[in-house]
Design an enzyme around this catalytic site. Structure first.
Site, mmCIF file in Angstrom:
data_model
loop_
_atom_site.group_PDB
_atom_site.id
_atom_site.type_symbol
_atom_site.label_atom_id
_atom_site.label_comp_id
_atom_site.label_asym_id
_atom_site.label_seq_id
_atom_site.Cartn_x
_atom_site.Cartn_y
_atom_site.Cartn_z
ATOM 1 C CG ASP A 30 -2.079 0.957 1.095
ATOM 2 O OD1 ASP A 30 -3.221 0.479 0.951
ATOM 3 O OD2 ASP A 30 -1.845 2.185 1.124
ATOM 4 C CB ILE A 31 0.709 4.325 -2.053
ATOM 5 C CG1 ILE A 31 1.752 5.282 -2.586
ATOM 6 C CG2 ILE A 31 -0.567 5.046 -1.680
ATOM 7 C CD1 ILE A 31 1.382 5.907 -3.911
ATOM 8 C CG ASN A 86 -12.229 -0.948 3.807
ATOM 9 O OD1 ASN A 86 -12.607 -1.412 4.883
ATOM 10 N ND2 ASN A 86 -11.078 -0.310 3.678
ATOM 11 N N GLY A 92 -16.178 2.051 3.439
ATOM 12 C CA GLY A 92 -14.984 2.894 3.321
ATOM 13 C C GLY A 92 -14.142 2.588 2.096
ATOM 14 C CD GLN A 93 -14.792 -0.953 -2.970
ATOM 15 O OE1 GLN A 93 -15.935 -1.294 -2.621
ATOM 16 N NE2 GLN A 93 -14.172 -1.494 -3.995
ATOM 17 C CG HIS A 99 -8.665 -2.986 -2.572
ATOM 18 N ND1 HIS A 99 -9.622 -2.314 -3.312
ATOM 19 C CD2 HIS A 99 -8.534 -2.289 -1.416
ATOM 20 C CE1 HIS A 99 -10.037 -1.268 -2.633
ATOM 21 N NE2 HIS A 99 -9.402 -1.224 -1.465
ATOM 22 C CG HIS A 101 -6.745 -2.952 3.079
ATOM 23 N ND1 HIS A 101 -6.053 -1.757 2.929
ATOM 24 C CD2 HIS A 101 -7.953 -2.764 2.498
ATOM 25 C CE1 HIS A 101 -6.839 -0.887 2.293
ATOM 26 N NE2 HIS A 101 -7.985 -1.473 2.035
HETATM 27 P P1 5GP Z 1 -9.802 1.255 0.329
HETATM 28 O O1 5GP Z 1 -10.024 2.470 1.173
HETATM 29 O O2 5GP Z 1 -10.457 1.383 -1.037
HETATM 30 O O3 5GP Z 1 -10.154 -0.042 1.000
HETATM 31 O O4 5GP Z 1 -8.237 1.146 0.106
HETATM 32 C C1 5GP Z 1 -7.557 1.713 -0.960
HETATM 33 C C2 5GP Z 1 -6.099 1.651 -0.613
HETATM 34 O O5 5GP Z 1 -5.345 1.898 -1.781
HETATM 35 C C3 5GP Z 1 -5.652 2.697 0.423
HETATM 36 O O6 5GP Z 1 -5.101 2.041 1.573
HETATM 37 C C4 5GP Z 1 -4.630 3.536 -0.334
HETATM 38 O O7 5GP Z 1 -3.546 3.936 0.475
HETATM 39 C C5 5GP Z 1 -4.190 2.598 -1.443
HETATM 40 N N1 5GP Z 1 -3.734 3.263 -2.659
HETATM 41 C C6 5GP Z 1 -4.364 4.312 -3.274
HETATM 42 N N2 5GP Z 1 -3.685 4.650 -4.384
HETATM 43 C C7 5GP Z 1 -2.612 3.793 -4.467
HETATM 44 C C8 5GP Z 1 -1.552 3.666 -5.407
HETATM 45 O O8 5GP Z 1 -1.448 4.380 -6.403
HETATM 46 N N3 5GP Z 1 -0.626 2.702 -5.155
HETATM 47 C C9 5GP Z 1 -0.712 1.875 -4.056
HETATM 48 N N4 5GP Z 1 0.267 0.964 -3.916
HETATM 49 N N5 5GP Z 1 -1.709 1.984 -3.155
HETATM 50 C C10 5GP Z 1 -2.651 2.924 -3.362
#
Ligand code: 5GP
Ligand code: ZN
Length: 113
Positions: A30-31, A86, A92-93, A99, A101
């Protein structure tokens, strides 16, 4: 899907630190990590969320969870870990490509926020 962030990670258009690729999944860091280990596992096939995956082919969800456990083992998370999926707005998606985590390397409180 052409305008999907994680499809671009899958096809290499957007760089990411890849942990492992399988035929059906890609795992990458994750970034913005929230735990010492924070790996995202995505299906290579575009599905928006868990419900769409199950409606399309439940094998997508099975492969995703299997790979989460394998990533946790590979990352040495012997004390345990958390898998979070999520789903849509209340979940919270923020990225509309399924995906999971994989979070580890510290204790995780319950209930989550
Ligand atoms: P969500 O909130 O949709 O469950 O999680 C999305 C996740 O994607 C977040 O934890 C966010 O930090 C990660 N993310 C968003 N953009 C990027 C990206 O460009 N590269 C990577 N490696 N992670 C990302
Ligand atoms: Zn996608």
């Amino acid at each position: 899907m052409t305008d999907c962030l994680f499809c671009k990670v899958v096809d290499g258009t957007i760089p990411a630190t890849i942990v492992e690729r399988t035929e059906t999944t890609v795992a990458f860091r994750d970034i913005a990590p929230v735990s010492p280990t924070h790996v995202l596992v995505v299906p290579t096939r575009h599905v928006a969320d868990l419900d769409e995956a199950v409606a399309t082919d439940p094998g997508i969800a099975a492969d995703l969870l299997t790979q989460c456990a394998r990533v946790a083992a590979r990352e040495g998370l012997a004390d345990g870990y958390r898998v979070v999926i999520n789903t849509r707005s209340d979940g919270g998606q923020t990225v509309q490509h399924l995906h999971a985590h994989v979070l580890g390397g510290r204790p995780h409180a319950w209930p989550p926020g």
